[in-house]
Write a protein that holds these residues in place. Structure first.
Motif, mmCIF file in Angstrom:
data_model
loop_
_atom_site.group_PDB
_atom_site.id
_atom_site.type_symbol
_atom_site.label_atom_id
_atom_site.label_comp_id
_atom_site.label_asym_id
_atom_site.label_seq_id
_atom_site.Cartn_x
_atom_site.Cartn_y
_atom_site.Cartn_z
ATOM 1 N N CYS A 260 -4.048 -6.190 -5.694
ATOM 2 C CA CYS A 260 -4.439 -4.990 -5.890
ATOM 3 C C CYS A 260 -3.482 -4.347 -6.846
ATOM 4 O O CYS A 260 -2.301 -4.700 -7.128
ATOM 5 C CB CYS A 260 -4.591 -3.991 -4.830
ATOM 6 S SG CYS A 260 -3.293 -3.725 -3.626
ATOM 7 N N CYS B 6 -1.773 -1.670 -6.611
ATOM 8 C CA CYS B 6 -0.581 -1.125 -6.093
ATOM 9 C C CYS B 6 0.603 -1.834 -6.228
ATOM 10 O O CYS B 6 1.842 -1.168 -6.446
ATOM 11 C CB CYS B 6 -0.797 -0.986 -4.683
ATOM 12 S SG CYS B 6 -2.212 -0.023 -4.080
ATOM 13 N N CYS C 17 -3.626 2.091 -0.268
ATOM 14 C CA CYS C 17 -3.793 0.695 -0.279
ATOM 15 C C CYS C 17 -4.478 0.237 0.933
ATOM 16 O O CYS C 17 -5.562 -0.368 1.139
ATOM 17 C CB CYS C 17 -2.493 -0.041 -0.476
ATOM 18 S SG CYS C 17 -2.665 -1.776 -0.674
ATOM 19 N N ARG D 1 -0.884 -8.715 -2.588
ATOM 20 C CA ARG D 1 0.365 -7.944 -3.098
ATOM 21 C C ARG D 1 1.620 -8.078 -2.268
ATOM 22 O O ARG D 1 2.703 -8.074 -2.668
ATOM 23 C CB ARG D 1 -0.224 -6.378 -2.951
ATOM 24 C CG ARG D 1 0.931 -5.293 -3.025
ATOM 25 C CD ARG D 1 0.435 -3.857 -2.463
ATOM 26 N NE ARG D 1 1.723 -3.035 -2.703
ATOM 27 C CZ ARG D 1 1.862 -1.962 -1.816
ATOM 28 N NH1 ARG D 1 0.639 -1.609 -1.240
ATOM 29 N NH2 ARG D 1 2.904 -1.151 -1.916
ATOM 30 N N ARG E 48 -4.525 -7.109 -0.599
ATOM 31 C CA ARG E 48 -3.372 -6.546 -0.069
ATOM 32 C C ARG E 48 -2.232 -7.681 0.385
ATOM 33 O O ARG E 48 -1.107 -7.599 0.219
ATOM 34 C CB ARG E 48 -3.576 -5.365 1.246
ATOM 35 C CG ARG E 48 -4.398 -4.358 0.799
ATOM 36 C CD ARG E 48 -4.886 -3.502 1.789
ATOM 37 N NE ARG E 48 -4.152 -3.518 3.151
ATOM 38 C CZ ARG E 48 -4.436 -3.718 4.202
ATOM 39 N NH1 ARG E 48 -5.639 -3.840 4.377
ATOM 40 N NH2 ARG E 48 -3.710 -3.520 5.349
ATOM 41 N N HIS F 86 -8.143 -0.838 -0.275
ATOM 42 C CA HIS F 86 -8.238 -2.116 -1.103
ATOM 43 C C HIS F 86 -8.480 -3.474 0.240
ATOM 44 O O HIS F 86 -8.093 -3.047 1.311
ATOM 45 C CB HIS F 86 -6.866 -2.276 -1.366
ATOM 46 C CG HIS F 86 -6.455 -1.432 -2.537
ATOM 47 N ND1 HIS F 86 -5.499 -1.185 -3.175
ATOM 48 C CD2 HIS F 86 -7.585 -1.052 -3.514
ATOM 49 C CE1 HIS F 86 -5.663 -0.265 -4.313
ATOM 50 N NE2 HIS F 86 -6.882 -0.498 -4.732
#
Ligand SMILES: [Zn+2]
Length: 258
Positions: free
Chosen positions: A239, A241, A162, A174, A171, A166
């Motif tokens: 993202c 993730c 990540c 996220r 991030r 990203h």
């Protein structure tokens, strides 16, 4: 500062509640405990203390014996790695899906990481000796902690990917989504310092990133308090993730594959 019993009021005159015994429903807020059979949870409850953690309470000190483990209910802990010269970098956050003090489960008495409370809230505290005693009975918690170890390895690897692949805005979305899940509310306190540490960026970049999400009507960020206005939009801004890691941790409550 550790979360001691009956701690005196802090500078604001606010008193942190003394530890109390948790109820079974409270305990099941933590995913590692949520999947335990009733009888096993009832055996574990007398070993657990319900504690309130305040901002910056330290729950792990690197290279010192790990005395206690913490199972967050709605607080967020931050695991820090030393980068030399006194610098520390956040490598993972721990919320209701997990536990601080994993080295104890893995048979190691000390660890290389500090851990602090970054979003105040409640946690269940278990002594390291209590965990070792309890694991000797070889119940479901043992299997659950094996799966947690695997999920933690996935989290750490995903965080590396990540950070490299990203954009800061993705991030940030996220982390905000993840923190919202852990706190269990659309509004929570979050210092710029923490957000900057989580994202590995300067505070100025945090302000800029938050203002982009704010302008889109996704969040509001005022006086250190985040309000998620549109969780779906925040999810779209995050993202991949987020989903990858969430799926791993949801497995904690499922029976292991046969
Ligand atoms: Zn990512």
């Amino acid at each position: 500062m550790d979360a001691d019993h009956g701690r005196a009021p802090d500078g604001d005159g606010r008193r942190t509640a003394a530890p109390t015994a948790p109820s079974a429903p409270d305990s099941r807020r933590n995913l590692l405990l949520a999947g335990l059979p009733d009888a096993e949870l009832q055996r574990l409850l007398p070993e657990l203390e319900l504690v309130d953690l305040a901002l910056h309470d330290q729950v792990l000190t690197r290279d010192e014996p790990i005395k206690d483990l913490h199972f967050p209910l709605d607080c967020v802990l931050s695991l820090m790695a030393s980068a030399g010269g006194g610098d520390q970098v956040e490598v993972a956050t721990i919320g209701y899906e997990g536990m601080s003090g994993l080295p104890v489960f893995l048979g190691v008495a000390t660890g290389p990481n500090d851990a602090f409370c970054q979003v105040p809230g409640r946690a269940l505290r278990l002594s390291a000796a209590g965990l070792r005693r309890f694991l000797a009975s070889d119940g479901a918690l043992h299997q659950s902690l094996h799966r947690y170890t695997q999920a933690t390895m996935v989290l750490l690897a995903q965080n590396v990917a990540c950070n490299r692949a990203h954009r800061t805005e993705e991030r940030c979305a996220r982390w905000l989504l993840q923190t919202r899940d852990r706190v269990g509310a659309d509004q929570f306190p979050l210092t710029q310092e923490f957000l900057a540490q989580m994202l590995g960026v300067r505070r100025g970049t945090v302000s800029l990133t938050a203002s982009v999400l704010q302008a889109a009507g996704t969040i509001r960020y005022t006086r250190g308090v985040i309000t998620v206005l549109d969780a779906d939009a925040l999810h779209r801004a995050a993202c991949a993730c987020y989903d990858i890691v969430q799926e791993q941790f949801q497995r904690l409550t499922r029976a292991p594959a046969t």
